[in-house]
Scaffold this motif. Structure first.
Motif, PDB file in Angstrom:
ATOM      1  N   LEU A   1      22.063  17.520  42.533  1.00 63.27           N
ATOM      2  CA  LEU A   1      22.357  16.239  43.174  1.00 63.27           C
ATOM      3  C   LEU A   1      22.499  15.146  42.122  1.00 63.27           C
ATOM      4  O   LEU A   1      23.457  14.363  42.148  1.00 63.27           O
ATOM      5  CB  LEU A   1      21.259  15.875  44.177  1.00 63.27           C
ATOM      6  N   ARG A   2      21.575  15.095  41.178  1.00 60.22           N
ATOM      7  CA  ARG A   2      21.637  14.066  40.134  1.00 60.22           C
ATOM      8  C   ARG A   2      22.867  14.258  39.240  1.00 60.22           C
ATOM      9  O   ARG A   2      23.481  13.290  38.802  1.00 60.22           O
ATOM     10  CB  ARG A   2      20.351  14.079  39.297  1.00 60.22           C
ATOM     11  N   ARG A   3      23.225  15.509  38.960  1.00 55.27           N
ATOM     12  CA  ARG A   3      24.416  15.759  38.145  1.00 55.27           C
ATOM     13  C   ARG A   3      25.673  15.288  38.863  1.00 55.27           C
ATOM     14  O   ARG A   3      26.550  14.658  38.266  1.00 55.27           O
ATOM     15  CB  ARG A   3      24.529  17.236  37.790  1.00 55.27           C
ATOM     16  N   MET A   4      25.746  15.543  40.159  1.00 53.34           N
ATOM     17  CA  MET A   4      26.910  15.107  40.932  1.00 53.34           C
ATOM     18  C   MET A   4      26.970  13.585  41.005  1.00 53.34           C
ATOM     19  O   MET A   4      28.057  13.001  40.990  1.00 53.34           O
ATOM     20  CB  MET A   4      26.898  15.747  42.318  1.00 53.34           C
ATOM     21  N   MET A   5      25.824  12.936  41.037  1.00 50.50           N
ATOM     22  CA  MET A   5      25.795  11.466  40.984  1.00 50.50           C
ATOM     23  C   MET A   5      26.333  10.984  39.641  1.00 50.50           C
ATOM     24  O   MET A   5      27.157  10.065  39.595  1.00 50.50           O
ATOM     25  CB  MET A   5      24.375  10.946  41.186  1.00 50.50           C
ATOM     26  N   ALA A   6      25.889  11.603  38.562  1.00 55.85           N
ATOM     27  CA  ALA A   6      26.327  11.208  37.217  1.00 55.85           C
ATOM     28  C   ALA A   6      27.834  11.403  37.055  1.00 55.85           C
ATOM     29  O   ALA A   6      28.488  10.635  36.347  1.00 55.85           O
ATOM     30  CB  ALA A   6      25.564  12.007  36.166  1.00 55.85           C
ATOM     31  N   GLU A   7      28.372  12.404  37.737  1.00 57.05           N
ATOM     32  CA  GLU A   7      29.809  12.680  37.678  1.00 57.05           C
ATOM     33  C   GLU A   7      30.602  11.795  38.642  1.00 57.05           C
ATOM     34  O   GLU A   7      31.818  11.874  38.682  1.00 57.05           O
ATOM     35  CB  GLU A   7      30.075  14.153  37.999  1.00 57.05           C
ATOM     36  N   GLY A   8      29.898  11.005  39.447  1.00 61.47           N
ATOM     37  CA  GLY A   8      30.575  10.119  40.394  1.00 61.47           C
ATOM     38  C   GLY A   8      31.067  10.807  41.649  1.00 61.47           C
ATOM     39  O   GLY A   8      31.888  10.271  42.386  1.00 61.47           O
ATOM     40  N   ARG A   9      30.536  11.991  41.928  1.00 64.10           N
ATOM     41  CA  ARG A   9      30.993  12.748  43.097  1.00 64.10           C
ATOM     42  C   ARG A   9      30.259  12.373  44.369  1.00 64.10           C
ATOM     43  O   ARG A   9      30.739  12.648  45.467  1.00 64.10           O
ATOM     44  CB  ARG A   9      30.854  14.239  42.812  1.00 64.10           C
TER      45      ARG A   9
END
Length: 76
Positions: free
Chosen positions: A30-38
């Motif tokens: 979830l945090r990675r997808m946030m960092a990617e702007g997804r």
């Protein structure tokens, strides 16, 4: 309790844990997808929450990708 069930359905902002459960993913993804702007979260004080429409939008996008054979952790 029916009142509590109704309150849960009427929620506009979901806690991070609720989003992880709804999407069947872990905090790291979830945090990675946030960092990617997804997917976008909102900081309310120290709490991270997500608008229910954003979670639905992401779930719809994940379903579209899955139909193309792409995993949500691969992304576009």
């Amino acid at each position: 309790d029916k009142s509590r069930e109704r309150d849960e359905r009427d929620k506009v902002l979901l806690k991070e844990g609720e989003v992880m459960e709804a999407l069947s993913i872990g905090r790291t993804l979830l945090r990675r997808m946030m960092a990617e702007g997804r997917i976008s979260g909102i900081h309310v004080g120290r709490r991270l929450v997500f608008h229910v429409d954003e979670v639905r939008r992401f779930a719809d996008e994940a379903q579209r990708l899955a139909r193309q054979g792409v995993s949500i952790d691969e992304g576009p």
